[in-house]
Scaffold this active site. Structure first.
Site, PDB file in Angstrom:
ATOM      1  N   SER A  74      16.372  22.258  -5.846  1.00 40.97           N
ATOM      2  CA  SER A  74      14.983  22.593  -5.511  1.00 40.97           C
ATOM      3  C   SER A  74      14.347  21.768  -4.394  1.00 40.97           C
ATOM      4  O   SER A  74      13.234  22.074  -3.974  1.00 40.97           O
ATOM      5  CB  SER A  74      14.105  22.489  -6.764  1.00 40.97           C
ATOM      6  OG  SER A  74      14.255  23.628  -7.564  1.00 40.97           O
ATOM      7  N   LYS A  77      12.860  23.509  -1.403  1.00 40.45           N
ATOM      8  CA  LYS A  77      11.474  23.977  -1.271  1.00 40.45           C
ATOM      9  C   LYS A  77      10.661  23.130  -0.284  1.00 40.45           C
ATOM     10  O   LYS A  77       9.585  23.549   0.145  1.00 40.45           O
ATOM     11  CB  LYS A  77      10.812  23.994  -2.653  1.00 40.45           C
ATOM     12  CG  LYS A  77      11.431  25.040  -3.578  1.00 40.45           C
ATOM     13  CD  LYS A  77      10.976  24.919  -5.006  1.00 40.45           C
ATOM     14  CE  LYS A  77      11.636  26.020  -5.849  1.00 40.45           C
ATOM     15  NZ  LYS A  77      12.159  25.549  -7.108  1.00 40.45           N
ATOM     16  N   SER A 129       7.643  23.538  -9.271  1.00 43.12           N
ATOM     17  CA  SER A 129       8.948  24.025  -8.817  1.00 43.12           C
ATOM     18  C   SER A 129       9.170  25.500  -9.121  1.00 43.12           C
ATOM     19  O   SER A 129      10.276  25.922  -9.499  1.00 43.12           O
ATOM     20  CB  SER A 129      10.077  23.191  -9.443  1.00 43.12           C
ATOM     21  OG  SER A 129      11.231  23.245  -8.650  1.00 43.12           O
ATOM     22  N   LYS A 235       9.710  15.666  -3.639  1.00 37.13           N
ATOM     23  CA  LYS A 235      10.219  16.767  -4.477  1.00 37.13           C
ATOM     24  C   LYS A 235      11.530  16.375  -5.148  1.00 37.13           C
ATOM     25  O   LYS A 235      12.344  15.676  -4.559  1.00 37.13           O
ATOM     26  CB  LYS A 235      10.441  18.021  -3.609  1.00 37.13           C
ATOM     27  CG  LYS A 235      10.818  19.280  -4.403  1.00 37.13           C
ATOM     28  CD  LYS A 235       9.619  19.871  -5.087  1.00 37.13           C
ATOM     29  CE  LYS A 235       9.982  21.080  -5.940  1.00 37.13           C
ATOM     30  NZ  LYS A 235      10.677  20.727  -7.193  1.00 37.13           N
TER      31      LYS A 235
END
Length: 413
Positions: A74, A77, A129, A235
């Site tokens: 993730s 992103k 997320s 993140k």
């Protein structure tokens, strides 16, 4: 007496040689102490790949398999968010499609046909997320996830210099052709953090969420924001193929760092490794000003001097309490050498002649370099003085010996 005189000369020469050797070994020891750098022990990480980078200068302070292609999960992103910020408006109204509604993995439970602003979707994607939010963003900008992925790849190459990454979707779901490197992700994150809206989003801990299917409080999944002093983003991610991944930024004492950790064995390991990385950077390095804007620099060249001027401030990362040395080449390129290697720091502009009142180059590197240079010169001058005194003592002894010999000859007659 001639024999005695020769013995005296031999003894004196031996004494002088011993003295010189003693000076050589002593000077070598002293020079080593002058040149000695503080020992900086690098952290031991369990993660397969990692990078620590200074945000301001882009200097890499630590790397482990930095250019090995890895699955990002993730943290993909990060790319989706900065691409969206530069290719859409925060007030854009996004209509959620069936494909976005049914996206796999972590979701913020968007409903098909639901309308959300781009701003809301970016928060839902980066804090919670939401894979569904990432897909909705991609489809809004380019119609399909595939076309948006093409945009992502072109974007990171052109804007962040990420040449060893390939993205196939906007959310990081497993795909054998979806990969990045720790170094690429550090450069991407560094570029993204220059955007104030991106920085605001990834530093947000919580946000109320009002959706058609789900009303809740979004909570940032990046635990570093909660547990690490000075954390400013960014993140985390996880898939079985990628393992635990994490990109974190933190700022202390005027220095901001970016850490990237890929394929950590567990959630505990990924946060432990990131803490070690950031502590290593903050405990051992600092950013210093090499040239202030307007500073001048004069370089000695064959046949005269060459003058330069800094059109902007030039800064560099250097070890704390360690020497660093500044060099300006014939083209005005500024290089700073320290225990972490030689780092290009910027460029000076050549000037025909130095205007009146311009200050000479002000930089910690030069003063640091001058300090040890003067120490070395002082040591050698002291040794030369001692050698001169020793030689003078030997000459006096030889003269005294000769006078004793002549006196003996006269008394013998």
């Amino acid at each position: 007496m001639m024999i005695g005189s020769r013995k005296l000369n031999v003894r004196s020469i031996r004494w002088l040689l011993c003295f010189v050797l003693m000076l050589v070994f002593t000077s070598e020891s002293m020079l080593k102490s002058v040149y000695a750098e503080p020992v900086i022990e690098e952290p031991t990480l369990t993660s397969e790949s990692a990078v620590l980078m200074d945000m301001e200068t882009g200097t890499v302070l630590y790397s482990k398999n930095a250019e090995k292609e890895m699955y990002p999960a993730s943290i993909t992103k990060i790319v989706t968010a900065i691409v969206a910020l530069e290719n859409s408006s925060l007030d854009d109204v996004v209509t959620v499609t069936k494909d976005a509604r049914n996206e796999d993995g972590t979701r913020i439970y968007l409903e098909e046909g639901e309308q959300k602003t781009m701003r809301e979707l970016l928060y839902g994607m980066m804090l919670n997320s939401g894979n569904d939010a990432a897909t909705a963003i991609a489809e809004h900008i380019d119609g399909t996830k595939e076309r948006f992925a093409d945009r992502m790849n072109q974007f990171v190459r052109d804007k962040a210099g990420a040449t060893h990454s390939q993205f196939r979707n906007p959310n990081g779901l497993p795909d054998p052709e979806h990969y990045t490197t720790a170094l690429d992700m550090a450069n991407i994150a560094r570029y993204a953090m220059k955007n104030p809206v991106f920085r605001e989003i990834v530093s947000t801990k919580t946000m109320p969420w009002e959706g058609k299917e789900w009303k809740s409080m979004l909570s940032n999944h990046n635990k570093m924001l909660w547990n690490y002093e000075g954390a400013t983003g960014i993140k985390n991610g996880y898939t079985q193929a990628a393992g635990q991944t994490l990109v974190t930024s933190a700022k202390r004492n005027g220095m901001e760092l970016i850490g990237v950790v890929l394929n950590a064995p567990s959630s505990e390991d990924v946060y432990s490794d990131m803490t070690k990385l950031l502590d290593y950077g903050f405990n051992h390095f600092e950013v210093t000003t090499i040239f202030n804007q307007g500073d001048s620099y004069t370089s000695e060249v064959t046949g005269g001097e060459r003058k330069y001027k800094a059109s902007e401030m030039i800064r560099a990362v250097v070890p704390m309490n360690g020497a660093h040395y500044v060099d300006v080449d014939s083209d005005g390129n500024v290089n700073v050498t320290s225990s972490i290697g030689t780092i290009p720091a910027g460029r000076l502009d050549p000037i025909a002649e130095e205007p009146a009142g311009l200050a000479t180059a002000k930089n910690a590197g030069t003063s640091s370099s001058n300090g040890w240079m003067w120490a070395v010169w002082f040591v050698w001058l002291l040794y030369i003085a001692l050698l001169v005194l020793a030689a003078n003592k030997i000459i006096k002894k030889r003269r005294a010996s000769k006078m004793t010999y002549y006196s003996y000859e006269e008394s013998a007659e």
